[in-house]
Design a protein around this motif. Structure first.
Motif, PDB file in Angstrom:
ATOM      1  N   TYR A 152       8.750  25.066 -58.046  1.00 49.43           N
ATOM      2  CA  TYR A 152       7.694  25.488 -57.117  1.00 49.43           C
ATOM      3  C   TYR A 152       7.781  27.045 -56.483  1.00 49.43           C
ATOM      4  O   TYR A 152       7.285  27.834 -56.523  1.00 49.43           O
ATOM      5  CB  TYR A 152       7.159  24.276 -55.950  1.00 49.43           C
ATOM      6  CG  TYR A 152       5.949  24.641 -55.133  1.00 49.43           C
ATOM      7  CD1 TYR A 152       4.611  24.550 -55.547  1.00 49.43           C
ATOM      8  CD2 TYR A 152       6.236  25.031 -53.850  1.00 49.43           C
ATOM      9  CE1 TYR A 152       3.739  25.114 -54.846  1.00 49.43           C
ATOM     10  CE2 TYR A 152       5.030  25.552 -53.055  1.00 49.43           C
ATOM     11  CZ  TYR A 152       4.021  25.525 -53.663  1.00 49.43           C
ATOM     12  OH  TYR A 152       2.547  25.722 -52.970  1.00 49.43           O
ATOM     13  N   ASN A 190       0.828  15.067 -45.760  1.00 55.79           N
ATOM     14  CA  ASN A 190       0.284  13.838 -46.332  1.00 55.79           C
ATOM     15  C   ASN A 190       1.083  12.611 -46.580  1.00 55.79           C
ATOM     16  O   ASN A 190       2.028  12.577 -46.114  1.00 55.79           O
ATOM     17  CB  ASN A 190       0.014  14.379 -47.839  1.00 55.79           C
ATOM     18  CG  ASN A 190       1.109  14.831 -48.587  1.00 55.79           C
ATOM     19  OD1 ASN A 190       2.293  14.372 -48.640  1.00 55.79           O
ATOM     20  ND2 ASN A 190       0.965  15.599 -49.603  1.00 55.79           N
ATOM     21  N   GLN A 216      -0.036  20.548 -49.621  1.00 51.43           N
ATOM     22  CA  GLN A 216      -0.837  19.987 -50.747  1.00 51.43           C
ATOM     23  C   GLN A 216      -0.699  20.527 -52.094  1.00 51.43           C
ATOM     24  O   GLN A 216      -0.732  19.914 -53.071  1.00 51.43           O
ATOM     25  CB  GLN A 216      -2.625  19.872 -50.147  1.00 51.43           C
ATOM     26  CG  GLN A 216      -2.721  19.292 -48.852  1.00 51.43           C
ATOM     27  CD  GLN A 216      -2.031  18.205 -48.355  1.00 51.43           C
ATOM     28  OE1 GLN A 216      -1.490  17.188 -49.339  1.00 51.43           O
ATOM     29  NE2 GLN A 216      -1.392  18.216 -47.009  1.00 51.43           N
ATOM     30  N   ALA A 217      -0.652  21.872 -52.022  1.00 53.31           N
ATOM     31  CA  ALA A 217      -0.433  22.794 -53.307  1.00 53.31           C
ATOM     32  C   ALA A 217       0.881  21.922 -53.863  1.00 53.31           C
ATOM     33  O   ALA A 217       0.949  22.093 -55.052  1.00 53.31           O
ATOM     34  CB  ALA A 217      -0.475  23.906 -53.015  1.00 53.31           C
ATOM     35  N   SER A 272       2.352  19.265 -53.439  1.00 54.89           N
ATOM     36  CA  SER A 272       2.045  17.934 -54.425  1.00 54.89           C
ATOM     37  C   SER A 272       1.219  17.996 -55.662  1.00 54.89           C
ATOM     38  O   SER A 272       1.595  17.221 -56.619  1.00 54.89           O
ATOM     39  CB  SER A 272       1.232  16.910 -53.250  1.00 54.89           C
ATOM     40  OG  SER A 272       2.032  16.377 -52.209  1.00 54.89           O
ATOM     41  N   HIS A 273       0.159  18.870 -55.415  1.00 53.45           N
ATOM     42  CA  HIS A 273      -0.716  18.962 -56.650  1.00 53.45           C
ATOM     43  C   HIS A 273      -0.017  19.575 -57.713  1.00 53.45           C
ATOM     44  O   HIS A 273      -0.064  19.090 -58.835  1.00 53.45           O
ATOM     45  CB  HIS A 273      -1.832  19.987 -56.290  1.00 53.45           C
ATOM     46  CG  HIS A 273      -2.649  20.238 -57.540  1.00 53.45           C
ATOM     47  ND1 HIS A 273      -3.603  19.139 -58.122  1.00 53.45           N
ATOM     48  CD2 HIS A 273      -2.708  21.052 -58.260  1.00 53.45           C
ATOM     49  CE1 HIS A 273      -4.123  19.638 -59.194  1.00 53.45           C
ATOM     50  NE2 HIS A 273      -3.711  20.734 -59.250  1.00 53.45           N
ATOM     51  N   CYS A 315       5.087  13.216 -52.480  1.00 55.85           N
ATOM     52  CA  CYS A 315       4.074  13.176 -51.324  1.00 55.85           C
ATOM     53  C   CYS A 315       4.791  12.614 -50.269  1.00 55.85           C
ATOM     54  O   CYS A 315       5.958  12.579 -50.272  1.00 55.85           O
ATOM     55  CB  CYS A 315       2.632  12.120 -51.817  1.00 55.85           C
ATOM     56  SG  CYS A 315       3.359  10.666 -52.272  1.00 55.85           S
ATOM     57  N   LEU A 373       4.415  12.666 -58.678  1.00 53.98           N
ATOM     58  CA  LEU A 373       3.579  13.134 -57.388  1.00 53.98           C
ATOM     59  C   LEU A 373       4.531  13.078 -56.196  1.00 53.98           C
ATOM     60  O   LEU A 373       4.840  11.845 -55.718  1.00 53.98           O
ATOM     61  CB  LEU A 373       2.367  12.371 -57.161  1.00 53.98           C
ATOM     62  CG  LEU A 373       1.463  12.922 -55.843  1.00 53.98           C
ATOM     63  CD1 LEU A 373       0.703  14.313 -56.266  1.00 53.98           C
ATOM     64  CD2 LEU A 373       0.509  11.997 -55.419  1.00 53.98           C
ATOM     65  N   TYR A 405       2.341  16.907 -59.663  1.00 51.76           N
ATOM     66  CA  TYR A 405       1.600  16.061 -60.465  1.00 51.76           C
ATOM     67  C   TYR A 405       1.221  16.649 -61.827  1.00 51.76           C
ATOM     68  O   TYR A 405       1.438  16.473 -62.911  1.00 51.76           O
ATOM     69  CB  TYR A 405       0.118  15.921 -59.784  1.00 51.76           C
ATOM     70  CG  TYR A 405      -0.758  15.064 -60.681  1.00 51.76           C
ATOM     71  CD1 TYR A 405      -0.430  13.744 -60.487  1.00 51.76           C
ATOM     72  CD2 TYR A 405      -1.682  15.350 -61.240  1.00 51.76           C
ATOM     73  CE1 TYR A 405      -1.248  12.625 -61.247  1.00 51.76           C
ATOM     74  CE2 TYR A 405      -2.612  14.559 -62.224  1.00 51.76           C
ATOM     75  CZ  TYR A 405      -2.376  13.063 -61.999  1.00 51.76           C
ATOM     76  OH  TYR A 405      -3.087  12.418 -62.556  1.00 51.76           O
ATOM     77  N   GLU A 406       0.904  18.064 -61.662  1.00 52.18           N
ATOM     78  CA  GLU A 406       0.563  19.110 -63.029  1.00 52.18           C
ATOM     79  C   GLU A 406       1.683  19.299 -63.694  1.00 52.18           C
ATOM     80  O   GLU A 406       1.717  19.007 -65.158  1.00 52.18           O
ATOM     81  CB  GLU A 406      -0.168  20.246 -62.337  1.00 52.18           C
ATOM     82  CG  GLU A 406      -1.412  20.119 -61.642  1.00 52.18           C
ATOM     83  CD  GLU A 406      -2.587  19.517 -62.864  1.00 52.18           C
ATOM     84  OE1 GLU A 406      -2.278  20.047 -64.134  1.00 52.18           O
ATOM     85  OE2 GLU A 406      -3.544  18.999 -62.467  1.00 52.18           O
TER      86      GLU A 406
END
Length: 166
Positions: A84, A132, A146-147, A149-150, A163, A161, A153-154
């Motif tokens: 990330y 979260n 949140q970005a 976490s997303h 979280c 995920l 997932y992607e």
């Protein structure tokens, strides 16, 4: 003598007991699975710095497995966070190049002969914010966490995920 001196200073604090740490460990809180205590590193490069110790509540025969799962989870989170951060470094908008950091625990084994394990990590000062949860609750839907976490997932094609970020 020199080897003993070096080992006692550079063991990252791994050899510990309540007596070795000034003031011992003070109870802070309990989560669903662990009790948390505050103390300080007694040896190594963090000597004198504040730390938190997390001890599993169960104390049963599955404790080694719980530690292994926790440490594997941290490793996976560390890899996701590195990916990330790398992605964010490539963004053209300098303001979007924020970084996420992980407070990584170490496994300590008590030196009193009990073999009792705990997870120890540096104490972070300041107010804690939960971003979260595991149940879908989010503090701020458009936030950076949140970005993250997303993103996990992607990049895992919906298989994982990250979280319960705090």
């Amino acid at each position: 003598d020199r080897l003993l001196e070096v080992a006692s200073r550079n063991d990252k604090g791994w050899n510990w007991s309540h007596q070795q740490t000034a003031g011992g460990w003070t109870y802070l809180a309990s989560g669903e699975h662990r009790h948390v205590y505050k103390g300080e590193y007694s040896k190594g490069p963090r000597k004198g710095e504040e730390a938190v110790k997390k001890v599993f509540k169960t104390g049963d025969v599955f404790e080694d497995r719980f530690f292994a799962v926790d440490l594997e989870t941290v490793k996976v989170a560390k890899d996701f966070i590195a990916e990330y951060n790398s992605y964010n470094n490539g963004l053209s908008d300098v303001k979007a190049r924020k970084r996420v950091y992980l407070n990584q625990p170490e496994t300590w084994v008590a030196s009193d002969g009990s073999g009792k394990k705990s997870l120890v990590e540096p104490l972070l000062q300041g107010a804690y914010t939960k971003f979260n949860s595991n149940t879908g609750w989010v503090q701020q839907p458009e936030g950076m966490m949140q970005a993250l976490s997303h993103f996990t997932y992607e990049v895992s094609n919906g298989q994982q995920l990250l979280c319960d970020l705090q």
